[in-house]
Scaffold this motif. Structure first.
Motif, PDB file in Angstrom:
ATOM      1  N   LEU A 273     -11.498  10.945   2.492  1.00 17.36           N
ATOM      2  CA  LEU A 273     -10.152  10.388   2.363  1.00 17.36           C
ATOM      3  C   LEU A 273      -9.295  10.701   3.583  1.00 17.36           C
ATOM      4  CD1 LEU A 273      -9.511  11.185  -1.403  1.00 17.36           C
ATOM      5  CD2 LEU A 273      -9.941   8.938  -0.391  1.00 17.36           C
ATOM      6  N   LEU A 274      -9.469  11.869   4.169  1.00 17.35           N
ATOM      7  CA  LEU A 274      -8.744  12.210   5.390  1.00 17.35           C
ATOM      8  C   LEU A 274      -9.168  11.317   6.550  1.00 17.35           C
ATOM      9  CD1 LEU A 274      -8.894  16.097   5.094  1.00 17.35           C
ATOM     10  CD2 LEU A 274      -6.779  14.752   5.155  1.00 17.35           C
ATOM     11  N   GLU A 275     -10.457  10.969   6.591  1.00 17.15           N
ATOM     12  CA  GLU A 275     -10.969  10.118   7.661  1.00 17.15           C
ATOM     13  C   GLU A 275     -10.519   8.674   7.512  1.00 17.15           C
ATOM     14  OE1 GLU A 275     -15.213  10.465   7.454  1.00 17.15           O
ATOM     15  OE2 GLU A 275     -15.167  12.654   7.557  1.00 17.15           O
ATOM     16  N   ARG A 276     -10.430   8.195   6.250  1.00 15.10           N
ATOM     17  CA  ARG A 276     -10.335   6.762   6.038  1.00 15.10           C
ATOM     18  C   ARG A 276      -9.013   6.306   5.424  1.00 15.10           C
ATOM     19  NH1 ARG A 276     -16.022   4.828   3.511  1.00 15.10           N
ATOM     20  NH2 ARG A 276     -15.233   2.848   4.274  1.00 15.10           N
ATOM     21  N   SER A 277      -8.115   7.221   5.098  1.00 16.45           N
ATOM     22  CA  SER A 277      -6.847   6.819   4.484  1.00 16.45           C
ATOM     23  C   SER A 277      -5.688   7.564   5.134  1.00 16.45           C
ATOM     24  CB  SER A 277      -6.872   7.113   2.977  1.00 16.45           C
ATOM     25  OG  SER A 277      -6.628   8.490   2.723  1.00 16.45           O
ATOM     26  N   GLU A 278      -4.490   7.137   4.789  1.00 13.42           N
ATOM     27  CA  GLU A 278      -3.286   7.803   5.282  1.00 13.42           C
ATOM     28  C   GLU A 278      -2.602   8.591   4.175  1.00 13.42           C
ATOM     29  OE1 GLU A 278      -0.806   4.887   7.107  1.00 13.42           O
ATOM     30  OE2 GLU A 278      -2.255   4.410   8.702  1.00 13.42           O
ATOM     31  N   ARG A 279      -3.309   8.847   3.089  1.00 14.75           N
ATOM     32  CA  ARG A 279      -2.735   9.604   1.985  1.00 14.75           C
ATOM     33  C   ARG A 279      -2.420  11.021   2.441  1.00 14.75           C
ATOM     34  NH1 ARG A 279      -2.894   7.251  -2.755  1.00 14.75           N
ATOM     35  NH2 ARG A 279      -3.000   9.143  -4.031  1.00 14.75           N
ATOM     36  N   SER A 280      -1.371  11.595   1.865  1.00 10.91           N
ATOM     37  CA  SER A 280      -0.976  12.951   2.248  1.00 10.91           C
ATOM     38  C   SER A 280      -1.972  13.969   1.714  1.00 10.91           C
ATOM     39  CB  SER A 280       0.410  13.268   1.675  1.00 10.91           C
ATOM     40  OG  SER A 280       0.338  13.416   0.254  1.00 10.91           O
ATOM     41  N   VAL A 281      -1.907  15.177   2.266  1.00 11.54           N
ATOM     42  CA  VAL A 281      -2.786  16.248   1.813  1.00 11.54           C
ATOM     43  C   VAL A 281      -2.554  16.534   0.328  1.00 11.54           C
ATOM     44  CG1 VAL A 281      -3.306  18.715   2.066  1.00 11.54           C
ATOM     45  CG2 VAL A 281      -3.032  17.278   4.099  1.00 11.54           C
ATOM     46  N   GLU A 282      -1.291  16.501  -0.115  1.00 10.53           N
ATOM     47  CA  GLU A 282      -0.986  16.727  -1.531  1.00 10.53           C
ATOM     48  C   GLU A 282      -1.610  15.649  -2.413  1.00 10.53           C
ATOM     49  OE1 GLU A 282       0.463  19.249  -2.986  1.00 10.53           O
ATOM     50  OE2 GLU A 282       1.103  20.345  -1.192  1.00 10.53           O
ATOM     51  N   GLN A 283      -1.513  14.388  -1.989  1.00  7.65           N
ATOM     52  CA  GLN A 283      -2.090  13.293  -2.757  1.00  7.65           C
ATOM     53  C   GLN A 283      -3.612  13.405  -2.828  1.00  7.65           C
ATOM     54  OE1 GLN A 283      -0.340  10.176  -0.382  1.00  7.65           O
ATOM     55  NE2 GLN A 283       1.068   9.568  -2.034  1.00  7.65           N
ATOM     56  N   ILE A 284      -4.213  13.749  -1.697  1.00  5.98           N
ATOM     57  CA  ILE A 284      -5.671  13.876  -1.656  1.00  5.98           C
ATOM     58  C   ILE A 284      -6.137  15.028  -2.533  1.00  5.98           C
ATOM     59  CG2 ILE A 284      -7.604  14.512  -0.149  1.00  5.98           C
ATOM     60  CD1 ILE A 284      -6.270  12.834   2.043  1.00  5.98           C
TER      61      ILE A 284
END
Length: 319
Positions: A273-284
């Motif tokens: 998810l860190l590689e492929r999305s812009e979601r925040s660390v909290e969301q991930i």
């Protein structure tokens, strides 16, 4: 989106008596395609036909010049590695490639060729379980570990027999391109996305086939539910065995305890998810079942030795 990764140059060095599966694994995993930034060249001590094991032969368009070109050099296993070392020219070319900064990776008995260079002296290494004692006797300065699938010593890597070469190649892919690319390759190969490098090469007794299939189904089931509570009891209930039986045989099957496996699966999903999305660390953290960003950062640091933010930056350089 992450920037286009740089091209990695892969040489597969085929020695006389090379084992077909050992040659095929890196050639297949790193084969040149649009989604894989690798160029693969199969080579021998000289250009031309190389007599392999199991009544097969290999046509290599390149000689040892490919080692001077490559970023990664794979040495597949070959027959009778304990009888004599590879030709001096091969050994010298491997040393020169390493000195130039290339990584050297052995599959199965290819570890004997790497050991002949002296580059494994003082380091941990492994090979096919049938040859571990022979390697230790032939190269006493090498710390031979017979109870692992692969060993990563940075610039020199070794793996156990045959199928563990897939684990080594996927491990290299994860380091080069990230977990998403490695998982994609694993799905294409119909292989486990990750197995512990510290897993034993063979299980002392066979798992009953239906139980092995049941555990595999439970792992697949869990991978689709990482955001939900996954306790030992929940997993054991899905596999329809006692928690004690599940825990014991899970370690035999994967090299991890069930909870270690779940945690690593959650961290791997977070990596993707860190590689492929812009979601925040909290969301991930919430998505993967770790609750809070602080919890994700804690386990990320413990398992990977870095932070989620630093990890993400490695995949957004140059944007």
């Amino acid at each position: 989106m992450p920037p286009t990764p740089r091209l990695h140059r892969v040489a597969v060095l085929v020695l006389e008596g090379a084992k077909p599966l050992d040659v095929g694994i890196p050639a297949q995993v790193f084969t040149t395609r649009a989604s894989m930034p690798y160029e693969v060249r199969v080579c021998g001590a000289e250009p031309g036909l190389v007599a392999g094991g199991d009544r097969l032969a290999y046509a290599g368009a390149h000689g040892l010049d490919a080692l001077a070109w490559a970023d990664i050099v794979f040495v597949p296993g070959y027959r009778f590695p304990d009888r004599e070392d590879p030709p001096r020219g091969v050994v010298d070319a491997l040393v020169a490639a390493h000195d130039r900064g290339a990584r050297l990776a052995a599959i199965s008995t290819g570890a004997f060729a790497l050991a002949a260079t002296g580059l494994l002296d003082g380091k941990r290494a492994t090979t096919h379980w049938h040859y571990t004692q022979a390697l230790a006797a032939k190269r006493p300065l090498v710390h031979v570990d017979e109870n692992v699938l692969f060993v990563d010593e940075g610039s020199v890597l070794t793996s156990a027999g045959a199928a563990s070469g897939i684990d080594l190649c996927l491990h290299i892919l994860r380091g080069d391109l990230g977990v998403a690319a490695a998982n994609h390759a694993a799905r294409r190969l119909v292989a486990a996305p990750y197995r512990s490098g510290g897993q034993a090469q063979y299980v002392p007794r066979s798992l009953p086939e239906p139980l092995g299939e049941r555990f595999a189904a439970t792992r697949e089931w869990a991978l689709h539910r990482l955001g939900e509570p996954l306790t030992l009891d929940v997993l054991a209930h899905h596999a329809a065995v006692s928690a004690r039986t599940f825990s014991r045989r899970f370690v035999e099957d994967t090299g991890y305890t069930p909870m270690q496996w779940v945690m690593r699966a959650r961290v791997d999903l977070a990596r993707e998810l860190l590689e492929r999305s812009e979601r925040s660390v909290e969301q991930i953290a919430a998505d993967v079942g770790l609750g809070t960003g602080a919890n994700l950062r804690l386990h990320f640091q413990r398992i990977l030795g870095t932070t989620p933010s630093d990890y993400r930056r490695t995949f957004t350089k140059g944007e």
